[in-house]
Write a protein that holds these residues in place. Structure first.
Motif, mmCIF file in Angstrom:
data_model
loop_
_atom_site.group_PDB
_atom_site.id
_atom_site.type_symbol
_atom_site.label_atom_id
_atom_site.label_comp_id
_atom_site.label_asym_id
_atom_site.label_seq_id
_atom_site.Cartn_x
_atom_site.Cartn_y
_atom_site.Cartn_z
ATOM 1 N N GLU A 121 -0.083 -3.881 10.202
ATOM 2 C CA GLU A 121 0.977 -4.298 9.272
ATOM 3 C C GLU A 121 1.084 -5.817 9.171
ATOM 4 O OE1 GLU A 121 4.615 -2.225 9.994
ATOM 5 O OE2 GLU A 121 3.597 -0.308 10.150
ATOM 6 N N ILE A 122 -0.076 -6.453 9.125
ATOM 7 C CA ILE A 122 -0.094 -7.906 8.911
ATOM 8 C C ILE A 122 -1.093 -8.202 7.792
ATOM 9 C CG2 ILE A 122 0.570 -8.658 11.231
ATOM 10 C CD1 ILE A 122 -2.400 -9.010 11.895
ATOM 11 N N PRO A 123 -0.858 -9.286 7.028
ATOM 12 C CA PRO A 123 -1.867 -9.667 6.038
ATOM 13 C C PRO A 123 -3.105 -10.165 6.766
ATOM 14 C CG PRO A 123 -0.165 -11.346 6.209
ATOM 15 C CD PRO A 123 0.281 -10.205 7.087
ATOM 16 N N SER A 124 -4.258 -9.878 6.222
ATOM 17 C CA SER A 124 -5.456 -10.381 6.903
ATOM 18 C C SER A 124 -6.455 -10.953 5.905
ATOM 19 C CB SER A 124 -6.099 -9.289 7.759
ATOM 20 O OG SER A 124 -6.652 -8.295 6.952
ATOM 21 N N LEU A 125 -7.129 -12.010 6.358
ATOM 22 C CA LEU A 125 -8.174 -12.634 5.557
ATOM 23 C C LEU A 125 -9.516 -12.086 6.006
ATOM 24 C CD1 LEU A 125 -7.256 -16.435 5.813
ATOM 25 C CD2 LEU A 125 -7.102 -15.014 3.769
ATOM 26 N N THR A 126 -10.403 -11.835 5.056
ATOM 27 C CA THR A 126 -11.767 -11.459 5.426
ATOM 28 C C THR A 126 -12.589 -12.736 5.516
ATOM 29 O OG1 THR A 126 -11.482 -9.398 4.229
ATOM 30 C CG2 THR A 126 -13.732 -10.023 4.790
ATOM 31 N N VAL A 127 -13.141 -12.970 6.699
ATOM 32 C CA VAL A 127 -13.858 -14.213 6.948
ATOM 33 C C VAL A 127 -15.328 -13.902 7.229
ATOM 34 C CG1 VAL A 127 -14.016 -16.229 8.476
ATOM 35 C CG2 VAL A 127 -11.770 -15.272 7.903
ATOM 36 N N PHE A 128 -16.202 -14.330 6.319
ATOM 37 C CA PHE A 128 -17.637 -14.110 6.515
ATOM 38 C C PHE A 128 -18.168 -15.244 7.377
ATOM 39 C CE2 PHE A 128 -16.630 -11.760 2.676
ATOM 40 C CZ PHE A 128 -17.282 -10.551 2.920
ATOM 41 N N ASN A 129 -18.522 -14.899 8.611
ATOM 42 C CA ASN A 129 -18.998 -15.910 9.562
ATOM 43 C C ASN A 129 -20.532 -15.960 9.551
ATOM 44 O OD1 ASN A 129 -18.833 -17.834 11.632
ATOM 45 N ND2 ASN A 129 -18.974 -16.248 13.230
ATOM 46 N N LYS A 130 -21.070 -16.948 10.216
ATOM 47 C CA LYS A 130 -22.522 -17.137 10.397
ATOM 48 C C LYS A 130 -23.228 -17.377 9.074
ATOM 49 C CE LYS A 130 -22.546 -14.243 14.550
ATOM 50 N NZ LYS A 130 -23.267 -13.359 15.433
ATOM 51 N N VAL A 131 -22.566 -18.075 8.145
ATOM 52 C CA VAL A 131 -23.238 -18.331 6.869
ATOM 53 C C VAL A 131 -24.355 -19.373 7.016
ATOM 54 C CG1 VAL A 131 -21.303 -17.613 5.412
ATOM 55 C CG2 VAL A 131 -21.509 -20.014 6.064
ATOM 56 N N ASP A 132 -24.431 -19.992 8.202
ATOM 57 C CA ASP A 132 -25.603 -20.847 8.454
ATOM 58 C C ASP A 132 -26.859 -19.983 8.599
ATOM 59 O OD1 ASP A 132 -24.031 -20.125 10.874
ATOM 60 O OD2 ASP A 132 -25.750 -20.927 11.948
ATOM 61 N N LEU A 133 -26.671 -18.672 8.861
ATOM 62 C CA LEU A 133 -27.819 -17.770 8.988
ATOM 63 C C LEU A 133 -28.065 -16.975 7.705
ATOM 64 C CD1 LEU A 133 -27.120 -16.220 12.534
ATOM 65 C CD2 LEU A 133 -28.644 -18.122 11.964
ATOM 66 N N HIS A 134 -26.959 -16.545 7.071
ATOM 67 C CA HIS A 134 -27.098 -15.696 5.877
ATOM 68 C C HIS A 134 -25.816 -15.776 5.053
ATOM 69 C CE1 HIS A 134 -28.297 -12.239 3.451
ATOM 70 N NE2 HIS A 134 -27.078 -11.765 3.624
ATOM 71 N N VAL A 135 -25.974 -15.968 3.741
ATOM 72 C CA VAL A 135 -24.796 -16.017 2.863
ATOM 73 C C VAL A 135 -24.687 -14.691 2.118
ATOM 74 C CG1 VAL A 135 -23.680 -17.223 0.934
ATOM 75 C CG2 VAL A 135 -25.078 -18.510 2.570
ATOM 76 N N PRO A 136 -23.568 -13.967 2.284
ATOM 77 C CA PRO A 136 -23.445 -12.680 1.579
ATOM 78 C C PRO A 136 -23.330 -12.890 0.074
ATOM 79 C CG PRO A 136 -21.391 -13.214 2.688
ATOM 80 C CD PRO A 136 -22.367 -14.292 3.055
ATOM 81 N N GLN A 137 -23.738 -11.886 -0.682
ATOM 82 C CA GLN A 137 -23.622 -11.986 -2.135
ATOM 83 C C GLN A 137 -22.184 -11.694 -2.551
ATOM 84 O OE1 GLN A 137 -26.778 -9.793 -4.142
ATOM 85 N NE2 GLN A 137 -27.816 -9.651 -2.189
ATOM 86 N N SER A 138 -21.895 -11.937 -3.823
ATOM 87 C CA SER A 138 -20.535 -11.685 -4.301
ATOM 88 C C SER A 138 -20.362 -10.185 -4.581
ATOM 89 C CB SER A 138 -20.291 -12.457 -5.591
ATOM 90 O OG SER A 138 -21.149 -11.961 -6.589
ATOM 91 N N ILE A 139 -19.105 -9.752 -4.654
ATOM 92 C CA ILE A 139 -18.819 -8.351 -4.985
ATOM 93 C C ILE A 139 -19.477 -7.994 -6.322
ATOM 94 C CG2 ILE A 139 -16.971 -6.807 -5.761
ATOM 95 C CD1 ILE A 139 -15.256 -7.718 -3.624
ATOM 96 N N GLU A 140 -19.422 -8.923 -7.269
ATOM 97 C CA GLU A 140 -19.984 -8.653 -8.613
ATOM 98 C C GLU A 140 -21.474 -8.348 -8.525
ATOM 99 O OE1 GLU A 140 -17.862 -11.183 -7.900
ATOM 100 O OE2 GLU A 140 -16.217 -10.058 -8.830
ATOM 101 N N LYS A 141 -22.169 -9.079 -7.651
ATOM 102 C CA LYS A 141 -23.613 -8.861 -7.506
ATOM 103 C C LYS A 141 -23.875 -7.471 -6.898
ATOM 104 C CE LYS A 141 -28.043 -10.079 -7.210
ATOM 105 N NZ LYS A 141 -28.575 -8.755 -6.969
#
Ligand code: GTP
Length: 235
Positions: A155-175
């Motif tokens: 019951e708390i707001p949460s941010l989704t944090v994509f870590n380790k982007v120095d290794l791999h950058v995730p694609q966007s939801i649209e992609k």
């Protein structure tokens, strides 16, 4: 101000490194900040203001109760329930809570919920995703939908944090959506799941960071700012 940040995520996603380095980031900007270790299984590398291992250590629980590692981790959380008062910290700008390696230990235990109930001020979750493990749309959806479970359970707001982007950058939801467009039933299933993610986990924009080199920390701070104080700035 009391801003509590609960750092959650699957094993090895980078919770401890983020806690260690984001703490330095916050202090460098003049915010009084401390970290609390909630992982009974391993000692923190950073200087913990409060450490759950002062009260319960998983390796000792294994010996004392003759339990295997999984049983001992669960038992450790049960024992830690008696120390919630000592682990809940107030009086600082930021308190970072570094949760156990296995997400479910915090998410599905009374300990996690009781701790959050005990905290003063604002509390938000950071759900840390290991970007290097996101190889396709299926894994993206499975990882990120866990963020919705966190908001629901704690019951708390949460941010989704994509870590380790120095290794791999995730694609966007649209992609990911366009990748699955012509995939029939599977595509429809993922379309529903992605829509679910957009209206739950992605209510607050996702943040891309590297806990290792500090990339994205400014953005993470801004996103927390937006979350905590829709009416203004933290500074
Ligand atoms: P447990 O609590 O033990 O499950 O792990 P954790 O989620 O606290 O992850 P931890 O901070 O221990 O990091 C796991 C591994 O990933 C370590 O080897 C870190 O150095 C590495 N790591 C964490 N963040 C990053 C990052 O942004 N980039 C890279 N390249 N490695 C990272």
């Amino acid at each position: 101000m009391d801003l509590n940040v609960i750092v959650l995520g699957p094993a090895g996603s980078g919770k401890s490194l983020l806690t260690e380095n984001f703490l330095v980031y916050l202090r460098d900007r003049g915010y009084s900040s401390v970290a609390v270790n909630l992982d009974t299984a391993s000692p923190p590398r950073y200087e913990a203001f409060r450490d759950i291992r002062d009260y319960v250590k998983t390796e000792e629980v294994m010996d004392r109760f003759q339990l295997g590692i999984n049983g001992a981790l669960l038992k450790s959380m049960e024992i830690a329930g008696s120390y919630v008062d000592r682990l809940a910290v107030s009086g600082y700008d930021f308190v970072l809570y570094d949760t156990p390696g296995q997400l479910e230990l915090f998410l599905f235990s009374d300990f996690g919920i009781e701790l959050i109930e005990r905290l003063e001020g604002f509390t938000a979750g950071l759900f840390i995703v290991d970007s290097s493990r996101i190889k396709d749309a299926a894994r993206f959806s499975a990882m990120v939908s866990q963020s919705a479970t966190i908001s629901l359970m704690l019951e708390i707001p949460s941010l989704t944090v994509f870590n380790k982007v120095d290794l791999h950058v995730p694609q966007s939801i649209e992609k990911y959506r366009s990748d699955l467009e012509n995939e029939g039933v599977l595509g429809e299933f993922f379309e529903c799941l992605l829509r679910f993610i957009e209206v739950t986990s992605m209510v607050y924009r996702p943040v891309l960071i590297s806990a290792r080199n500090g990339y994205g920390f400014d953005d993470l701070f801004s996103a927390l700012n937006e979350l905590f104080c829709a009416c203004g700035d933290l500074s």
